[in-house]
Write a protein that holds these residues in place. Structure first.
Motif, short mmCIF file in Angstrom:
data_model
loop_
_atom_site.label_atom_id
_atom_site.label_comp_id
_atom_site.label_asym_id
_atom_site.label_seq_id
_atom_site.Cartn_x
_atom_site.Cartn_y
_atom_site.Cartn_z
N UNK A 285 37.73 13.56 -38.94
CA UNK A 285 37.74 13.21 -37.52
C UNK A 285 36.59 13.85 -36.74
N UNK A 286 35.89 14.80 -37.36
CA UNK A 286 34.76 15.45 -36.69
C UNK A 286 33.55 14.53 -36.70
N UNK A 287 32.73 14.66 -35.69
CA UNK A 287 31.51 13.86 -35.62
C UNK A 287 30.32 14.79 -35.86
N UNK A 288 29.73 14.71 -37.05
CA UNK A 288 28.58 15.56 -37.36
C UNK A 288 27.37 15.20 -36.51
N UNK B 50 14.06 -3.50 -42.90
CA UNK B 50 14.09 -4.17 -41.60
C UNK B 50 14.96 -3.33 -40.67
N UNK B 51 14.39 -2.83 -39.60
CA UNK B 51 15.12 -1.94 -38.69
C UNK B 51 15.85 -2.67 -37.57
N UNK B 52 15.89 -3.98 -37.60
CA UNK B 52 16.55 -4.74 -36.53
C UNK B 52 18.02 -4.37 -36.39
N UNK B 53 18.71 -4.14 -37.53
CA UNK B 53 20.14 -3.80 -37.47
C UNK B 53 20.41 -2.32 -37.30
N UNK B 54 19.40 -1.49 -37.54
CA UNK B 54 19.64 -0.05 -37.51
C UNK B 54 19.10 0.64 -36.25
N UNK B 55 18.10 0.07 -35.62
CA UNK B 55 17.46 0.73 -34.48
C UNK B 55 18.48 1.03 -33.38
N UNK B 56 18.65 2.33 -33.11
CA UNK B 56 19.60 2.83 -32.12
C UNK B 56 21.05 2.41 -32.40
N UNK B 57 21.32 1.94 -33.63
CA UNK B 57 22.66 1.45 -33.96
C UNK B 57 23.37 2.30 -35.01
N UNK B 58 22.66 2.84 -35.99
CA UNK B 58 23.27 3.69 -37.01
C UNK B 58 23.15 5.12 -36.52
N UNK B 59 24.21 5.59 -35.88
CA UNK B 59 24.19 6.90 -35.23
C UNK B 59 25.36 7.75 -35.73
N UNK B 60 25.45 8.96 -35.24
CA UNK B 60 26.45 9.91 -35.76
C UNK B 60 27.89 9.45 -35.60
N UNK B 61 28.18 8.60 -34.67
CA UNK B 61 29.56 8.16 -34.47
C UNK B 61 29.99 7.05 -35.42
N UNK B 62 29.05 6.48 -36.17
CA UNK B 62 29.43 5.40 -37.09
C UNK B 62 28.80 5.54 -38.47
N UNK B 63 28.42 6.76 -38.82
CA UNK B 63 27.79 6.96 -40.13
C UNK B 63 28.26 8.26 -40.76
N UNK B 64 27.98 8.38 -42.05
CA UNK B 64 28.37 9.56 -42.81
C UNK B 64 27.10 10.18 -43.37
N UNK B 65 26.87 11.45 -43.07
CA UNK B 65 25.70 12.14 -43.59
C UNK B 65 26.03 12.86 -44.88
#
Length: 137
Positions: A31-34, A49-64
Motif C-alpha cells: 500500500x506504500x507509494x515508493x 515510443x513514449x506516447x503512452x509513458x510520457x508523464x503517465x508511468x509514475x510512482x502511483x501506478x508502477x512498481x520499482x
C-alpha cells in the motif's frame, strides 16, 4: 539496503530489491507509494515510443525493482543470479498486478537518468522477450 529502506518510511525508493546473489526483498508495504517514479519525463522516443509513458508511468501506478551491485561502475551488468531471479519475479509481478509484457519498462525508457548507460534495458528486454501474459483469472 532493502532493510534500511523498510525501516525508514521516508526513504521508500523502490518496492522490490534484487541482491547480486539473486535474493529478492520486498522492501515496502504494497500500500506504500515508493518515490522511484516521479518523472516519466522521457519524450524523445529514443528507446521506445513514449506516447503512452510520457508523464503517465509514475510512482502511483508502477512498481520499482532495484538491482543492487553496479555502484560505482554504473555500466556493470546484472549478475546471472539477478537475471535468473528477475525472470521468475517478473512473471509473479505480472500475475499479481495484471501487467502485460508491453507494460514492462526499463528506467531509461521512461525517465532521463544517466547518459553513461541504459539502466534496466537488458532486463526489461529480457522480460518482454518472454512474452508472458497474465492469466486474468
Amino acid at each position: 539496503m532493502a532493510l534500511a529502506q523498510a525501516k525508514n518510511p521516508t526513504k521508500r525508493g523502490v518496492t522490490v530489491w534484487v541482491e547480486t546473489d539473486g535474493t529478492v526483498y520486498w522492501s515496502t508495504a504494497e500500500t506504500a507509494i515508493p518515490t522511484h517514479g516521479d518523472g516519466a519525463n522521457r519524450n524523445d522516443n529514443k528507446y521506445v515510443d513514449n506516447a503512452k509513458t510520457y508523464r503517465a508511468v509514475v510512482r502511483t501506478n508502477s512498481i520499482g525493482v532495484e538491482f543492487v551491485g553496479n555502484y560505482p561502475d554504473v555500466a556493470k551488468p546484472p549478475t546471472r543470479e539477478q537475471a535468473r531471479a528477475w525472470l521468475l519475479l517478473v512473471r509473479f509481478l505480472q500475475e499479481r498486478y495484471d501487467i502485460s509484457a508491453e507494460n514492462i519498462y526499463a528506467h531509461n525508457w521512461i525517465d532521463f537518468k544517466d547518459r553513461r548507460y541504459c539502466e534496466g534495458c537488458d532486463l526489461a528486454s529480457l522480460a518482454r522477450k518472454l512474452a508472458y501474459e497474465p492469466s486474468k483469472q
